[in-house]
Design an enzyme around this catalytic site. Structure first.
Site, PDB file in Angstrom:
ATOM      1  N   CYS A   1       0.857  -1.175   0.000  1.00  0.00           N
ATOM      2  CA  CYS A   1       0.000   0.000   0.000  1.00  0.00           C
ATOM      3  C   CYS A   1       0.900   1.234   0.000  1.00  0.00           C
ATOM      4  O   CYS A   1       1.802   1.346   0.827  1.00  0.00           O
ATOM      5  CB  CYS A   1      -0.892  -0.008   1.245  1.00  0.00           C
ATOM      6  SG  CYS A   1      -1.899   1.490   1.417  1.00  0.00           S
TER       7      CYS A   1
ATOM      8  N   CYS B   1       0.477   3.143   3.522  1.00  0.00           N
ATOM      9  CA  CYS B   1       0.961   2.687   4.834  1.00  0.00           C
ATOM     10  C   CYS B   1       2.028   1.598   4.767  1.00  0.00           C
ATOM     11  O   CYS B   1       2.574   1.225   5.797  1.00  0.00           O
ATOM     12  CB  CYS B   1      -0.215   2.192   5.678  1.00  0.00           C
ATOM     13  SG  CYS B   1      -0.961   0.653   5.085  1.00  0.00           S
TER      14      CYS B   1
ATOM     15  N   CYS C   1      -7.378  -1.206   1.652  1.00  0.00           N
ATOM     16  CA  CYS C   1      -6.264  -1.699   2.455  1.00  0.00           C
ATOM     17  C   CYS C   1      -6.782  -1.934   3.866  1.00  0.00           C
ATOM     18  O   CYS C   1      -7.368  -1.027   4.470  1.00  0.00           O
ATOM     19  CB  CYS C   1      -5.126  -0.685   2.458  1.00  0.00           C
ATOM     20  SG  CYS C   1      -3.801  -1.082   3.624  1.00  0.00           S
TER      21      CYS C   1
ATOM     22  N   CYS D   1      -4.894   0.725   6.538  1.00  0.00           N
ATOM     23  CA  CYS D   1      -5.185   2.157   6.597  1.00  0.00           C
ATOM     24  C   CYS D   1      -6.528   2.524   5.984  1.00  0.00           C
ATOM     25  O   CYS D   1      -6.902   3.689   5.986  1.00  0.00           O
ATOM     26  CB  CYS D   1      -4.064   2.956   5.943  1.00  0.00           C
ATOM     27  SG  CYS D   1      -3.962   2.775   4.149  1.00  0.00           S
TER      28      CYS D   1
ATOM     29  N   CYS E   1      -8.912  -5.399  -9.545  1.00  0.00           N
ATOM     30  CA  CYS E   1      -8.550  -4.322 -10.459  1.00  0.00           C
ATOM     31  C   CYS E   1      -8.091  -3.149  -9.596  1.00  0.00           C
ATOM     32  O   CYS E   1      -8.901  -2.464  -8.970  1.00  0.00           O
ATOM     33  CB  CYS E   1      -9.784  -3.971 -11.287  1.00  0.00           C
ATOM     34  SG  CYS E   1      -9.512  -2.721 -12.534  1.00  0.00           S
TER      35      CYS E   1
END
Length: 147
Positions: A61, A64, A110, A113, A135
């Site tokens: 991510c 984070c 995510c 976060c 996607c």
């Protein structure tokens, strides 16, 4: 000086582990990443840096640093965004019903976060083990190549 980050214990899917103020997110992310991760925008198709890459590694991510996907599950869907058939860990992402834009989709966030990553689709006929296509916006990810 780096802004403080709250890494409170994860209490289910309602409470992110990484909590930052809007000002902190704006300071740490470029405008495109902020728009996607924090405001659920979408980058234009076929423009993302990871759309066509086949570099081996881990996709984290961008907000984070949590591990989200691995290159071993990335496949060429030709949809305009990086596609994966499975997250790195079943707890890496949160799936949430999305009824925006006059359609029903499944949003991918995510788990650490709660940043918006993209959407997941099923039953499209891709020859993948899960029959799913995550996607994902390139700008929401950071590829860490394996050595």
């Amino acid at each position: 000086m780096e802004p403080a980050t709250n890494t409170t214990p994860h209490a289910g899917t309602d409470t992110p582990r990484v909590v930052k103020s809007d000002e902190q997110w704006r300071a740490e992310l470029d405008p495109a990443a902020y728009a996607v991760l924090r405001k659920a925008a979408t980058e234009r198709p076929f423009t993302g840096e990871y759309n066509d890459t086949d570099t081996e590694g881990v996709y984290e991510c961008r907000g984070c640093g949590a591990e989200l996907f691995r290159s071993t599950t990335k496949f060429a869907s030709h949809c305009g965004w990086p596609s994966f058939y499975d997250p790195a860990d079943s707890d890496a992402v949160i799936l949430r019903k999305d009824t925006s834009l006059g359609m029903v989709r499944v949003e991918v966030l995510c788990a650490s976060c709660h940043g918006h990553l993209g959407h997941v689709f099923e039953g499209e006929g891709y020859g993948t083990p899960t029959d799913q296509r995550y996607c994902i916006n390139s700008v929401a990810l950071r590829l860490v190549p394996t050595e």
